[in-house]
Scaffold this motif. Structure first.
Motif, PDB file in Angstrom:
ATOM      1  N   ASP A  13      54.733   8.093 -14.957  1.00  0.00           N
ATOM      2  CA  ASP A  13      53.767   8.420 -13.906  1.00  0.00           C
ATOM      3  C   ASP A  13      54.451  10.265 -14.389  1.00  0.00           C
ATOM      4  O   ASP A  13      53.400  10.471 -12.856  1.00  0.00           O
ATOM      5  CB  ASP A  13      55.215   8.389 -13.032  1.00  0.00           C
ATOM      6  N   VAL A  14      54.934  10.291 -15.369  1.00  0.00           N
ATOM      7  CA  VAL A  14      54.647  11.440 -15.504  1.00  0.00           C
ATOM      8  C   VAL A  14      53.522  11.656 -15.554  1.00  0.00           C
ATOM      9  O   VAL A  14      52.452  13.156 -15.199  1.00  0.00           O
ATOM     10  CB  VAL A  14      55.547  11.937 -16.294  1.00  0.00           C
ATOM     11  N   ILE A  15      52.227  11.586 -16.793  1.00  0.00           N
ATOM     12  CA  ILE A  15      51.441  11.162 -17.304  1.00  0.00           C
ATOM     13  C   ILE A  15      49.887  11.644 -16.386  1.00  0.00           C
ATOM     14  O   ILE A  15      48.971  11.838 -16.410  1.00  0.00           O
ATOM     15  CB  ILE A  15      50.805  10.262 -18.259  1.00  0.00           C
ATOM     16  N   LEU A  16      49.903  10.305 -15.203  1.00  0.00           N
ATOM     17  CA  LEU A  16      49.586  10.020 -13.654  1.00  0.00           C
ATOM     18  C   LEU A  16      49.529  11.756 -13.019  1.00  0.00           C
ATOM     19  O   LEU A  16      48.136  12.172 -12.671  1.00  0.00           O
ATOM     20  CB  LEU A  16      49.783   8.571 -13.743  1.00  0.00           C
ATOM     21  N   GLY A  17      50.912  11.725 -12.747  1.00  0.00           N
ATOM     22  CA  GLY A  17      50.735  13.038 -11.804  1.00  0.00           C
ATOM     23  C   GLY A  17      50.386  14.514 -12.463  1.00  0.00           C
ATOM     24  O   GLY A  17      49.368  14.906 -11.755  1.00  0.00           O
ATOM     25  N   ALA A  18      49.854  14.587 -13.665  1.00  0.00           N
ATOM     26  CA  ALA A  18      49.641  15.096 -14.333  1.00  0.00           C
ATOM     27  C   ALA A  18      47.892  14.954 -14.335  1.00  0.00           C
ATOM     28  O   ALA A  18      47.216  16.412 -14.425  1.00  0.00           O
ATOM     29  CB  ALA A  18      49.953  16.098 -15.927  1.00  0.00           C
ATOM     30  N   ARG A  19      47.686  14.261 -15.110  1.00  0.00           N
ATOM     31  CA  ARG A  19      45.902  14.366 -14.972  1.00  0.00           C
ATOM     32  C   ARG A  19      46.098  14.328 -13.848  1.00  0.00           C
ATOM     33  O   ARG A  19      44.903  15.012 -13.656  1.00  0.00           O
ATOM     34  CB  ARG A  19      46.652  12.543 -15.464  1.00  0.00           C
TER      35      ARG A  19
END
Length: 332
Positions: A13-19
């Protein structure tokens, strides 16, 4: 470029939000020590970390330098990475661990020290008595039980592991038949603790009857720049932004010099006043739920750390969420 090292299951979820918040030209790296393509596969570049924290840190510094990565975000092993901050700086790498120095981790990871420091700073917290043997446990319980319900948890730990509520009249076998209830009669617990070969330090505390608030935050050198509070209500979770619980969490993050995407947990007393439970200098397992409020915390974190404009956020009032299981297809 930014690199998210192995963290909680919510690393995806963190990666998706940052991306989503970063320009396409900014590459997002992600790594994990296990076979977790559902996590590393949502980044632009996925890597496999070596086993063992000591080997991993040297590998991370070397790999980040070779790939031209500028920002490394420690996940699960923030304390170990914080000890090597000077090595990252020498390699020209910015490092985010959850704290600004080893002292942050020393204070928040040891719940005994955390409680003492919070009390010294005037932050509302739940008073605790540290016990290291069965006799001390008995004395602490009798002292606190005279004024209300009592609970216990390890002096060191995460995820609420080892937490139990002493429930008068509970069936002795209940803690085995339904461990998720976290309720046990004191005599059963005391007998098991007395029989242990090694007595783990435990914190005996008053049990507060109110609800818990889990505050996910983006902090920069102790100052909160974005936050969302989550509170369970039955099978759902609701959200809050400007409440007594979030104000307490912001004050705690400032005092303990938190830095990065972190989580602060509070619990209300019978009058609805929040008290600190713990600070986790890492992102929480439920941080992905906060996206439903219109606030992209990982996106705010990533853009600000890279000197870019943060994503626009519009707070959505009255949102509720419920977690469901979704299957993700993985490569063979």
């Amino acid at each position: 470029m930014i690199w998210f090292l192995q963290g909680q299951a919510s690393q995806r979820d963190v990666i998706l939000g940052a991306r989503e918040a970063l320009p396409a030209a900014v590459q997002v790296f992600a790594s994990h020590a296990g076979d977790r393509p559902e996590i590393t596969g949502v980044a632009d570049v996925g890597l496999r970390e070596p086993q063992g924290a000591a080997q991993s840190i040297d590998w991370v510094i070397d790999t980040a330098t070779r790939h031209g990565i500028t920002l490394v975000v420690a996940g699960r092993n923030g304390a170990a990475y914080e000890q090597r901050r000077a090595d990252f700086s020498a390699a020209g790498l910015a490092l985010v661990t959850g704290g600004m120095s080893p002292r942050t981790f020393e204070l928040v990871d040891n719940k005994d020290q955390f409680t003492a420091e919070a009390e010294r700073a005037g932050l509302a917290c739940i008073p605790a008595i540290t016990v290291t043997d069965a006799q001390q446990l008995e004395a602490a319980y009798q002292r606190l039980a005279a004024v209300g319900e009592v609970c216990i948890k390890p002096a060191v730990g995460i995820y609420g592991q080892g937490f139990w509520r002493f429930k008068a009249g509970a069936e002795p076998f209940r803690c085995f038949a339904n461990p998720d209830a976290r309720e046990v009669d004191f005599a059963t617990y005391h007998s098991a603790y007395a029989a242990a070969q090694v007595h783990q330090p435990m914190l005996v505390m008053p049990y507060l009857p109110g609800t818990e608030c889990s505050v996910d935050m983006v902090c920069e050198a102790g100052e909160a720049v974005a936050w969302v509070g989550r509170r369970k209500a039955g099978v759902h979770q609701g959200f809050e932004r400007d409440s007594a619980a979030t104000a307490l969490a912001i004050a705690a993050a400032r005092h303990f010099a938190c830095d990065g995407i972190i989580n602060v947990q509070t619990r209300d007393d019978a009058q609805g006043r929040p008290h600190l439970l713990e600070i986790n200098p890492r992102y929480s397992g439920g941080i992905g739920y906060t996206r439903a409020t219109g606030i992209n915390l990982p996106g705010v974190f990533a853009t600000r750390r890279l000197g870019l404009a943060p994503p626009p956020g519009e707070w959505l009032e009255g949102v509720r969420v419920k977690a469901i299981t979704v299957a993700v297809a993985l490569p063979a």
